[in-house]
Write an enzyme that holds these catalytic residues in place. Structure first.
Site, mmCIF file in Angstrom:
data_model
loop_
_atom_site.group_PDB
_atom_site.id
_atom_site.type_symbol
_atom_site.label_atom_id
_atom_site.label_comp_id
_atom_site.label_asym_id
_atom_site.label_seq_id
_atom_site.Cartn_x
_atom_site.Cartn_y
_atom_site.Cartn_z
ATOM 1 N N LYS A 85 -1.596 0.611 8.910
ATOM 2 C CA LYS A 85 -2.056 0.209 7.569
ATOM 3 C C LYS A 85 -3.493 0.630 7.432
ATOM 4 O O LYS A 85 -4.232 0.688 8.428
ATOM 5 C CB LYS A 85 -1.938 -1.308 7.400
ATOM 6 C CG LYS A 85 -1.956 -1.776 5.972
ATOM 7 C CD LYS A 85 -0.698 -1.366 5.243
ATOM 8 C CE LYS A 85 -0.211 -2.383 4.269
ATOM 9 N NZ LYS A 85 1.219 -2.306 4.052
ATOM 10 N N ASN A 90 3.457 -2.344 -8.888
ATOM 11 C CA ASN A 90 4.614 -1.485 -8.618
ATOM 12 C C ASN A 90 5.817 -2.293 -8.142
ATOM 13 O O ASN A 90 6.937 -2.107 -8.615
ATOM 14 C CB ASN A 90 4.224 -0.411 -7.593
ATOM 15 C CG ASN A 90 5.388 0.479 -7.255
ATOM 16 O OD1 ASN A 90 6.147 0.203 -6.334
ATOM 17 N ND2 ASN A 90 5.579 1.531 -8.035
ATOM 18 N N SER A 120 10.256 5.944 2.012
ATOM 19 C CA SER A 120 9.189 6.788 2.578
ATOM 20 C C SER A 120 9.746 7.604 3.745
ATOM 21 O O SER A 120 9.450 8.786 3.889
ATOM 22 C CB SER A 120 8.035 5.927 3.096
ATOM 23 O OG SER A 120 7.146 5.619 2.052
HETATM 24 N N1 GLU Z 1 2.887 -0.169 1.587
HETATM 25 C C1 GLU Z 1 4.291 -0.332 1.718
HETATM 26 C C2 GLU Z 1 4.646 -1.469 2.670
HETATM 27 O O1 GLU Z 1 3.866 -2.357 2.887
HETATM 28 C C3 GLU Z 1 5.009 0.973 2.039
HETATM 29 C C4 GLU Z 1 4.596 1.650 3.309
HETATM 30 C C5 GLU Z 1 5.195 3.042 3.464
HETATM 31 O O2 GLU Z 1 5.955 3.448 2.601
HETATM 32 O O3 GLU Z 1 4.872 3.682 4.460
HETATM 33 O O4 GLU Z 1 5.721 -1.554 3.194
#
Ligand code: GLU
Length: 420
Positions: free
Chosen positions: A109, A224, A353
């Protein structure tokens, strides 16, 4: 460093959750420690010139929790409250989420402490480009693959792709996911997280014998995740009675017209003042009766202060870490709320993703229908795994989901062994 991380409330919460699941798994002490602490904590300063001509230095972070099962995967967040501890907690959750879903990734992250709502497009672009440049030694399609999170979007990912590809001398689409479709993003990625949230809610309704077309939902957060969850739920026939965001909360027991609300938000930048609903206090909204309550914004919003007052049948965690361990204890004690934990509920985003990364590596594009069908198959499987594990072992859905994810990581750590 351990103490610094533990001083952060969000990291402490992720750590408490980890300990509960690791206790249940009775993890070997060495594997347990290696699973718990992040491999790399990267902090950089990101100087940019503001439109005023002044130079401002921002702080940016990327935490790569572990690389044992593949590259780290996870979003990049632009928000005023971003800290290293929060990012480390979010990276830890990404591990268990990816492992639970069977994706070949560790958790990562990133974040920059900034307020994107007060920045021009040019300033945001410069911030993103400079941060990416600082990250170049640490990222790559086989090392660390970023994606959108709070305050970032497909355009942010396009800038990252541009910086990375310019340095590589050729287009490297697999460096990030959540890109615009014209830049080899995946069909379906934009709505994937919200779609997955709505899909898992219908799975929970099914277990509880609730008819989608007679059900109601309340959604906290209209970014989103919240907006796409609202859209998909209303398509399934679920009535959305309450929605909130940073500007306020709105309420309509007859159901909010989500399409009209999206138009209102596009014009006014918030849900406040929407003519198709009344105003309600955002805290009060959370404790109104409903079939599904969907926290889809920040961490720690369901806490000891409101957990006993919740009147939902299903608590669907669209956000990461919205429920504190104190609230978890109250919810478990009550026994009347079906929890869909974050690592399952919002896993649609990272799953698509993964599909995007796979398509990029194969130089191939799938249709939206293919993407959503594959997503639902994977979510259904993970949902059933968590449900049956929780039922068989008489444990909460939270501990079941985390234990399943942590177990996958622990197995790999144990088989790979300790080097040197
Ligand atoms: N930010 C999103 C999550 O917390 C997606 C992360 C991603 O697609 O790599 O799961």
């Amino acid at each position: 460093m351990k103490n610094d991380l533990m001083a952060n409330d969000v990291f402490k919460m992720a750590s408490t959750q980890f300990d509960r699941a690791a206790d249940y798994l009775d993890l070997d002490e060495s594997v347990r420690e290696r699973c718990k602490w992040p491999k790399r904590l990267i902090t950089v300063t990101v100087p940019i010139q503001r439109d005023s001509g002044e130079t401002e230095v921002f702080f940016g972070y990327r935490v790569q929790h572990h690389l044992s099962r593949g590259p780290v995967k996870g979003g990049l967040r632009f928000h005023p409250n971003v800290t290293l501890g929060e990012v480390a907690a979010l990276a830890m959750w990404m591990n268990w989420k990816c492992a639970l879903m069977g994706l070949p990734y560790g958790g990562g992250k990133g974040g920059i402490t900034c307020d994107p709502r007060t920045m021009s497009l040019k300033e945001t672009e410069n911030l993103t480009r400079r941060f990416t440049t600082e990250m170049l030694p640490f990222i790559g399609p086989e090392t660390d693959v970023m994606a959108p999170d709070m305050g970032t979007n497909a355009q942010t990912m396009a800038w990252i792709t541009d910086v990375y590809s310019t340095h590589a001398g050729h287009l490297v689409p697999s460096i990030v996911t959540g890109k615009p479709v014209e830049l080899l993003g995946s069909e379906g990625r934009n709505q994937a997280t919200g779609h997955g949230v709505a899909f898992t809610i219908t799975r929970a309704f099914n277990k509880l014998g609730i008819d989608d077309t007679k059900a109601t939902a309340i959604i906290q957060g209209f970014g989103n995740v919240g907006s796409h969850a609202a859209f998909t739920l209303s398509r399934y026939g679920v009535k959305i009675t309450g929605i909130s965001d940073v500007t306020g909360a709105i309420w309509n027991p007859k159901g909010i017209d989500v399409e009209e609300l999206v138009k209102h938000v596009a014009e006014t930048k918030g849900v406040k003042g929407f003519s198709g609903a009344e105003e309600i206090d955002p805290e009060e909204m959370l404790i109104q009766p409903c079939d599904a309550l969907v926290p889809a914004a920040l961490e720690r919003v369901i806490n000891k202060g409101n957990a006993a007052k919740l009147q939902c049948r299903v608590l669907a965690e669209g956000a990461n870490g919205p429920t504190t361990p104190g609230a978890d204890a109250i919810i478990e004690e009550r026994g009347d709320i079906f929890l869909i934990p974050d690592v399952l509920c919002n896993a649609g985003g990272v799953t698509v993703s993964y599909f995007e990364w796979v398509q990029n590596l194969q130089h191939y594009q799938w249709t939206e229908q293919e993407v959503l069908t594959k997503l639902e198959t994977m979510l259904e499987k993970a949902f059933e795994n968590v449900y049956h594990f929780a039922q068989t072992n008489n444990m909460s859905q939270r501990v079941a989901a985390l234990a399943l994810g942590i177990h996958e990581v622990a197995k790999v750590k144990a088989t790979r062994g300790l080097f040197p």
